[in-house]
Design a protein around this motif. Sequence first.
Motif: not given
Lengths: 343, 618
Positions: A324-325, A327-330, A332-337, A339, B236, B238-242, B252, B288, B423, B426
């Motif tokens: 599941x983790x 799946x939700x992270x699929x 195009x992603x980007x990371x904010x370091x 803030x 924003x 910090x963390x992983x975004x989509x 989902x 799933x 993201x 979970x």
Amino acid sequence: MNDMTPVTTTLKDWETDQEVRWCPGCGDYAILKAVQRTMPQIGGDPANTVFISGIGCSSRFPYYMETYGFHTIHGRAPAVATGVKLANPDLDVWIITGDGDGLSIGGNHMMHLVRRNLDCQIMLFNNEIYGLTKGQYSPTSREGTTTPSTPFGSVDHPAEPCSFALGSGARFIARGFDVSKDLPDVLKAAHAHKGAAFIEIFQNCIVYNKDVFGEFTEKKNAATGQLWLNDGEPMLFDGGTKGLALNNDTLKLEVVDVADGDWQGAGVRVHDVKNRMMAQMLVEMPFGPFPKALGVLYDDPRETFESAVVEQMAEAAKGKTPNLQKLVSKGQTWTVTDPGPDL
Amino acid sequence: MATALKDQDNVASAERVVVRFAGDSGDGMQLTGGQFTLSSAMAGNDFATFPDFPAEIRAPQGTLFGVSAFQINFGSTAIDTAGDRPDVLVAMNPAALKTNVGSLREGGLIIADTGEFGKRNLDKAKYEVNPLEDGSLAPYDLLAFDISALTLEAVKPFGLGNKEALRCKNMWTLGLALWMFDRDRQPIVDWLNAKFAKKPDIAEANIAALNAGHAYGETAEISGPLKQHHVDPAPASPGLYRTVNGAEAVALGLVAGAQLAGLPMFFGGYPITPASAILHHLSRLKEFGVTTFQAEDEIAAICSAIGASYAGQLGVTSSSGPGIALKGEAMGLAIMTELPLVIVNSQRGGPSTGLPTKTEQSDLYQAVFGRNGDAPMPVVAARSPVDVFDCAIEAVRLAVQYMTPVMLLTDGYIANAAEPWKVPDMDDYKPFEVQFLEDVPEGGYLPYARDRKLARPWVKPGTPGLMHRIGGIEKAAGTGHIDYSPENHAQMTGIRAAKVMGVQDSIPDQDVTLGEPGGKLALVGWGSTYGPIHQAVRRMRRDGHDVSHIHLRHIWPMPANLGDLLKSYDKVIVPEMNTGQLKTLLRDQYLIDAQPLTKVTGQPFTIAELELAIQGAS
């Protein structure tokens, strides 16, 4: 039919404690008994059996079977059954419906269930009338049927249930009638067929359409009116003195006389349950000039819907671990370091 | 922004910008907008989008009704709406200009493709004279040049036919937009290479067009209105975004909900705009334990889901208003047989076929009341594409814990709009694993026995010793046998209502989204009006107005404290994209003088409209 381990039961094991609420003398009683008699013979397991019905007199059926049962809404039993069978293909699913429920309000679902070939038994009780709503004509009522909604006689052409099923792609077609001693054999054959097994059962509504099938169901008319079909056997009736032959010029069926048992000489055809064209002719032949074709008219299995669904699911899931983790992270992603100033 | 666009610096900076791409429905505007959105995400901007397209798939070329538009609001501060008025309008033809110029901010920039402004297209757009030449666009900055010709020139080396070559126009335009906002082209190049992996010449032509558009901005450096702007990343955590749109977030969330319940999921659906995308997403998630079934009609879709729930899976169905109407009788069956079921309604404009691709919130009555008989059902409404994820999980939880169908409301805007999504972890979600009844309990098995939540036991067919019959006929309390007796029906009607009302015990009290509990004025909203209400209230509070924003997730039952909360304000206004449905419900439940603020144009509220209402009321 599903692949199951036979269980030993008796007729009593299939009866519920519920009071049966059909009119006295209704043909449904005989059908209920026939089913309860059949279940031990096929080694059925009450806990693994589900009866699903729509609305109408026939659809009260599940309340009287000591199995799992779902009395759904008008016409929708095939749709509910599809969900049940896809969710658990191991269940032995029986659909109980009528001519109004199955061919009028639920005709669409019936067509698609048969087309998809969901593994189940469909028992369509045909009494050519709406009983539970007090006697309006139904889609199988003959032209000219006089009812409260057609006081001057119905004017529309009736549907032929088996022809409808064949046209929808059915791979098993059978016919029987309520008080027939052969009904359990028909049910057994239907159960043995893997896929959608369509059974039309002529049923006598003694209140609103009494004896409408008497021309062939009554004892005195049985010999001339009933043609019981058996795979690999000649299509004979009237004590073996008459049979069905195919006219090679017109490509139509005709009734021929058989003298001294020489059916071959008379050109009588042998019934082949895998002959789809012949099945079509058998269900379409008009009663009167011809007898009523009964028994297993067509039986030629092919892959079932639920097995194809299960197979595709397994294939598509092969080598994939459900996470599941992930799946939700699929995507195009980007990371904010950092803030940013406001946080 | 209008002034910022005229900034004479080489690269000006802007806090937020609204861009609308508009063209023919065959021009690929949704694709252009989608990719521009992605580049905004990569640049770290916050954003909200609004795709607005006709119901016709390929409307006759050049016509006014065939215009497809995509609006994005992006910025370095928090963005809640797709923006009231665009700062930049890209008009690929006269029809696109005509239907969109009215909403452009005065002083905003129009980028128009002169190659499409021939007599034929002007006639189709019902322009008597060319608006690019008659001075009628004087209130705006105008940048008109032949994008068509420039595109043809750029893709010439690839030997495409004229028609195919012109299809690259949208990438040329996107290239220019990327230059305008100081964006990286590489993610788009990667995307094009992946999309046209089997047609490398098409990929290369599109990339060439993209580069040419970008180069045009870079080298033209005309002294006119075209300037480069930089929008800083938005703050924003910090963390992983989509990015996520509502349709995907529903899918989902449903999968997550089923996993948290420990159940395989069965989804019965039938194609309908704008709900089909949920079926599409779920049909790819077979690992799933998701079975998707494209049924023969809406009725079969819900009935098959009910069958699956009866057999022990999580039954889910989804549709939009007209399909939900068809499912009404079956919802009653699920209520009567007390089986878990989630029904997702992606609302669109109604009644009847209505406005298939436009947004509206006019199915609230249908969700709360739209069935025969006294047929109560919990209703949960999502406020944004991201919020749908949690709402879907909540709908699943209520369905399995209370053995009831649950309606999840979203809408066309939420389904299609995209926003950045942090993201979720979970592990933060508490499982609510379903316990099936598998043995005869002490004292015997009753199919309609009740637990503390008034839920009946869930028994899977196939379980030995627990055979029973259920159906749509009134059930005797306890045994579940057929029972028409007056006392029993009154008792069962009461139990069904009390069970659903009992949901209040497991949902949080209503909070004040922005502002204080109590005061002069509260704006009470639900669903996708969240963004504009929130922004309007924020701005008006900054200007000293005593106004608060309350936004409902649980429409039925409503949180237990809601009545008292609403009564703590002098005035309550209910903005809705319908003719006042939540307003009616609030008046009925709490006898308060809730005032409607309605909009039924198929378009979301603008912030300005809500500000005006607040001004008028305070």
